[in-house]
Design a protein around this motif. Structure first.
Motif, short mmCIF file in Angstrom:
data_model
loop_
_atom_site.label_atom_id
_atom_site.label_comp_id
_atom_site.label_asym_id
_atom_site.label_seq_id
_atom_site.Cartn_x
_atom_site.Cartn_y
_atom_site.Cartn_z
N HIS A 28 6.14 -63.84 8.01
CA HIS A 28 7.32 -63.17 8.54
C HIS A 28 6.99 -62.32 9.74
O HIS A 28 7.81 -62.10 10.61
CB HIS A 28 7.99 -62.33 7.46
CG HIS A 28 9.02 -63.10 6.71
ND1 HIS A 28 10.07 -63.73 7.34
CD2 HIS A 28 9.15 -63.39 5.40
CE1 HIS A 28 10.80 -64.37 6.44
NE2 HIS A 28 10.25 -64.19 5.26
N LYS A 46 11.81 -72.38 4.17
CA LYS A 46 10.35 -72.46 4.32
C LYS A 46 9.66 -72.68 2.98
O LYS A 46 8.83 -73.58 2.82
CB LYS A 46 9.81 -71.17 4.97
CG LYS A 46 10.47 -70.84 6.30
CD LYS A 46 9.96 -69.53 6.88
CE LYS A 46 10.28 -68.30 6.06
NZ LYS A 46 11.69 -67.92 5.99
N SER A 47 10.02 -71.83 1.99
CA SER A 47 9.38 -71.96 0.68
C SER A 47 9.71 -73.29 0.03
O SER A 47 8.86 -73.94 -0.58
CB SER A 47 9.83 -70.83 -0.25
OG SER A 47 9.44 -69.60 0.28
N THR A 48 10.96 -73.71 0.19
CA THR A 48 11.37 -74.98 -0.40
C THR A 48 10.55 -76.12 0.20
O THR A 48 10.06 -76.99 -0.52
CB THR A 48 12.88 -75.22 -0.14
OG1 THR A 48 13.59 -74.05 -0.54
CG2 THR A 48 13.38 -76.41 -0.90
N1 LIG Z 1 16.82 -73.05 -7.28
C1 LIG Z 1 17.71 -72.90 -6.30
N2 LIG Z 1 19.02 -73.11 -6.51
C2 LIG Z 1 19.92 -72.99 -5.52
N3 LIG Z 1 19.61 -72.62 -4.27
C3 LIG Z 1 18.32 -72.39 -3.99
C4 LIG Z 1 17.30 -72.50 -4.98
N4 LIG Z 1 16.13 -72.21 -4.41
C5 LIG Z 1 16.39 -71.90 -3.13
N5 LIG Z 1 17.70 -72.01 -2.87
C6 LIG Z 1 18.35 -71.77 -1.56
O1 LIG Z 1 17.65 -72.49 -0.60
C7 LIG Z 1 17.60 -71.79 0.61
C8 LIG Z 1 16.20 -71.77 1.12
O2 LIG Z 1 15.38 -71.02 0.25
P1 LIG Z 1 13.84 -70.77 0.55
O3 LIG Z 1 13.29 -70.00 -0.58
O4 LIG Z 1 13.20 -72.05 0.88
O5 LIG Z 1 13.92 -69.86 1.85
P2 LIG Z 1 12.75 -69.18 2.67
O6 LIG Z 1 12.82 -69.72 4.03
O7 LIG Z 1 11.47 -69.30 1.95
O8 LIG Z 1 13.24 -67.68 2.68
P3 LIG Z 1 12.40 -66.32 2.57
O9 LIG Z 1 11.95 -66.02 3.94
O10 LIG Z 1 13.42 -65.33 2.13
O11 LIG Z 1 11.32 -66.52 1.60
C9 LIG Z 1 18.18 -70.41 0.34
O12 LIG Z 1 19.47 -70.35 0.91
C10 LIG Z 1 18.26 -70.32 -1.15
O13 LIG Z 1 19.41 -69.62 -1.54
#
Ligand SMILES: Nc1ncnc2c1ncn2[C@@H]1O[C@H](COP(=O)(O)OP(=O)(O)OP(=O)(O)O)[C@@H](O)[C@H]1O
Ligand SMILES: [Mg+2]
Lengths: 253, 316
Positions: A194, A40-42
């Motif tokens: 969340h 999501k954050s990505t």
């Molecule tokens: N800089 C990075 N290098 C390697 N892997 C990364 C990096 N940033 C994120 N990831 C991986 O990408 C995946 C998605 O991360 P993201 O932060 O987008 O998740 P999210 O859905 O926002 O989770 P959360 O609910 O915990 O915030 C995760 O498995 C994380 O380990």
């Protein structure tokens, strides 16, 4: 409208966001939900240009975000990240005033000051507007950041878990303000949540991510049902209808 | 502290500075335009005062910009190798050209100062352990490495004598003819003020900057260029003044925060006043001899620096 087309992000060989395509309608609150690490954050970072996508494209009102000038982009799209580390000693008012930076480059005119006043008032920060950020509690600081993004006054507002650190009262307050931004000012809000009950009660649309892919995308009422939630979270979550709200009772499932 | 009081203090101290020294000069002497006193006044006292004001303001503002851009309160020309890189640059210019002009020295040492600072920023980026106190230690080590390189090559080529004048800051040698280089810091200070808001935004971090539409990389590099320019002009004219760029911005930050547009004038004033006080003390404490400015600032400055360190600890 924000159109996300076949967007992917790889870390090493692993795709953390994989060929995601979604359309985000104007004048709505769209919530992104999904388990930790779903991407999501990505995804939000790529939409807001904080992160470069490996493949695919993002269009904001038909304009390719990669081709927009930084300053123009900052007037149309704002983002608040999930965690914000800032060790600049600014007062709340100074921080919120910097929300006007894309418009005024720091020289605030009357209109800017009015918008800043309003943003501070929205977040009920009036009585601490002259306090330094490092003297505030985590939740107060979070509200100051949100206030800054509101002062930025962009058509599209992206918020990554803005309810972090907030108590119930202020969580509800912020969701109501976002609703007002959408309903009264015609803004478009994209938010990662969340707590699915906030998503259920306040959003128009929900997009669910899992393992870097979109698994559900639709109007709130189509997503908030036990079946869909099972698919997203692997949990059996009963839904209770309470005066117009659909509440997910996930605490003991 | 109100800016008004600072300005009043600055004027008072400037006046004192003009009339303190081995040969006694009174304001009355200046009425006679051709007297020896007037000559000394114009050739030595006035340049000295101007040099102190510009160096004090320049180094403090340079330190403030560095702290903002590196997002670390303990980074300054002293603790990031900028000063040492500058000296290495001066040495190289002396080795390359037997009689380097001021401009050649300036250009080469500027290149070194900038490269050294950028290198330190790169190191900063790669350090995983971002403890506030650890980073300036790394910077000091980095500076010491550059400094030993300088000493080594200076010995080998027998220019250590010439170098030593840049080891220690000293205002007693300031005369008209050489200190004018310091005037470069005037337009730089103006530019720094124009960019103050951008530096503040950059200090919020790369993501915040991008969200606000700031060209982060450009602003950071631009800021570091200003820092290197100021440092070079000060080292070439006055010599090293340690700690100034560290303590003044920290004191201002504690009192007035980090909104640079608001605090920059304050920082410049405080820097000038602090240096002026150190200089006057250095001149009267062991009269008729002088304690060099870098020693004075070093002693008073390191005391304040320690105090700041402990203070940070207390609320970190
Ligand atoms: N800089 C990075 N290098 C390697 N892997 C990364 C990096 N940033 C994120 N990831 C991986 O990408 C995946 C998605 O991360 P993201 O932060 O987008 O998740 P999210 O859905 O926002 O989770 P959360 O609910 O915990 O915030 C995760 O498995 C994380 O380990
Ligand atoms: Mg996240």
């Amino acid at each position: 409208m924000i159109q996300v087309r076949e967007l992917s992000k790889f870390y090493g060989k692993k795709a953390v966001v994989e060929k995601v395509s979604v359309n985000i309608q104007r004048g709505q609150i769209t919530s992104f939900i999904g388990p930790n690490g779903a991407g999501k954050s990505t995804l939000l970072s790529m939409v807001s240009r904080l992160l470069d996508a490996d493949t695919g494209e993002v269009l904001v009102d038909k304009d390719d975000v990669r081709k927009m000038k930084s300053n123009d982009f900052a007037k149309r799209v704002s983002i608040l990240k999930q965690s914000n580390f800032m060790n600049v000693r600014l007062t709340v008012r100074e921080l919120v005033s910097f929300g006007r930076f894309p418009h005024s480059k720091g020289r605030l005119n009357e209109e800017d000051v009015r918008i800043v006043d309003q943003a501070i008032e929205y977040m009920e920060l009036g009585d601490m507007e002259d306090s330094y950020l490092d003297e505030l509690s985590g939740g107060q600081r979070q509200r100051a950041f949100i206030s800054m993004v509101i002062a930025q006054d962009t058509e599209y507002v992206l918020l990554d878990e803005p309810l972090n650190n907030l108590d119930m009262k202020h969580s509800v307050q912020i969701m109501k303000i976002l609703r007002r931004l959408v309903d009264e000012l015609g803004k478009t809000v994209i938010i990662v949540l969340h707590d699915i009950n906030f998503a259920s009660v306040y959003s128009d649309r929900i997009v669910a991510l899992k393992d870097g892919r979109v698994v559900k995308d639709g109007p709130t009422e189509d997503i908030i049902n036990s079946e869909s939630l099972k698919e997203i979270y692997d949990m059996d979550i009963p839904i209770k209808q309470m005066s117009n709200c659909r509440i997910c009772v996930y605490f003991n499932s | 502290m109100k800016t008004r009081y600072l300005i009043a203090g600055l004027i008072l101290l400037s006046f004192t500075s003009l009339f303190v020294g081995v040969s006694s000069i009174t304001p009355m002497d200046l009425l006679d335009w051709s007297s020896e006193e007037t000559q000394i006044f114009l050739i030595s006292r006035v340049p000295r005062l101007v040099a102190i004001l510009l160096a004090g303001a320049g180094m403090s503002v340079a330190g403030m910009i560095m702290q903002q851009l590196s997002r670390n309160k303990f980074v300054s020309p002293t603790t990031a190798g900028t000063l040492d890189a500058t000296r290495l640059g001066i040495l190289v210019s002396m080795l390359l050209f037997t009689n380097a002009t001021l401009l050649e020295q300036m250009a080469i040492s500027f290149a070194f100062a900038l490269a050294g600072t950028l290198l330190f920023m790169q190191i900063l980026d790669r350090i995983k352990f971002k403890d506030a106190i650890f980073i300036p230690l790394v910077g000091l080590m980095f500076g010491n490495i550059l400094s030993s390189l300088t000493t080594f090559f200076a010995y080998r080529s027998n220019v250590i004598q010439n170098m030593s004048s840049w080891l220690q800051g000293d205002f007693s040698m300031i005369m008209s003819g050489r200190y004018e280089l310091l005037y470069i810091s005037v337009p730089i200070l103006v530019l720094a003020y124009v960019y103050a808001n951008r530096f503040t935004v950059a200090g919020m971090g790369e993501d915040f900057s991008r969200n606000l539409g700031l060209n982060y990389k450009f602003v950071v590099n631009f800021g570091l260029i200003l820092v290197a320019l100021v440092t070079v002009t000060v080292v070439l004219t006055v010599g090293m003044i340690p700690f100034l760029g560290l303590i003044i911005p920290n004191i201002v930050s504690i009192m007035k925060g980090d909104n640079l547009e608001k605090t920059l004038p304050h920082t410049a004033l405080m820097g000038a006043i602090f240096l002026l006080i150190c200089d006057i003390l250095g001149r009267v404490l062991i009269y008729p001899y002088e304690i060099s400015i870098s020693l004075m600032v070093g002693v008073i400055g390191s005391g304040i620096f320690l105090y700041l360190l402990f203070r940070r600890k207390a609320y970190a």
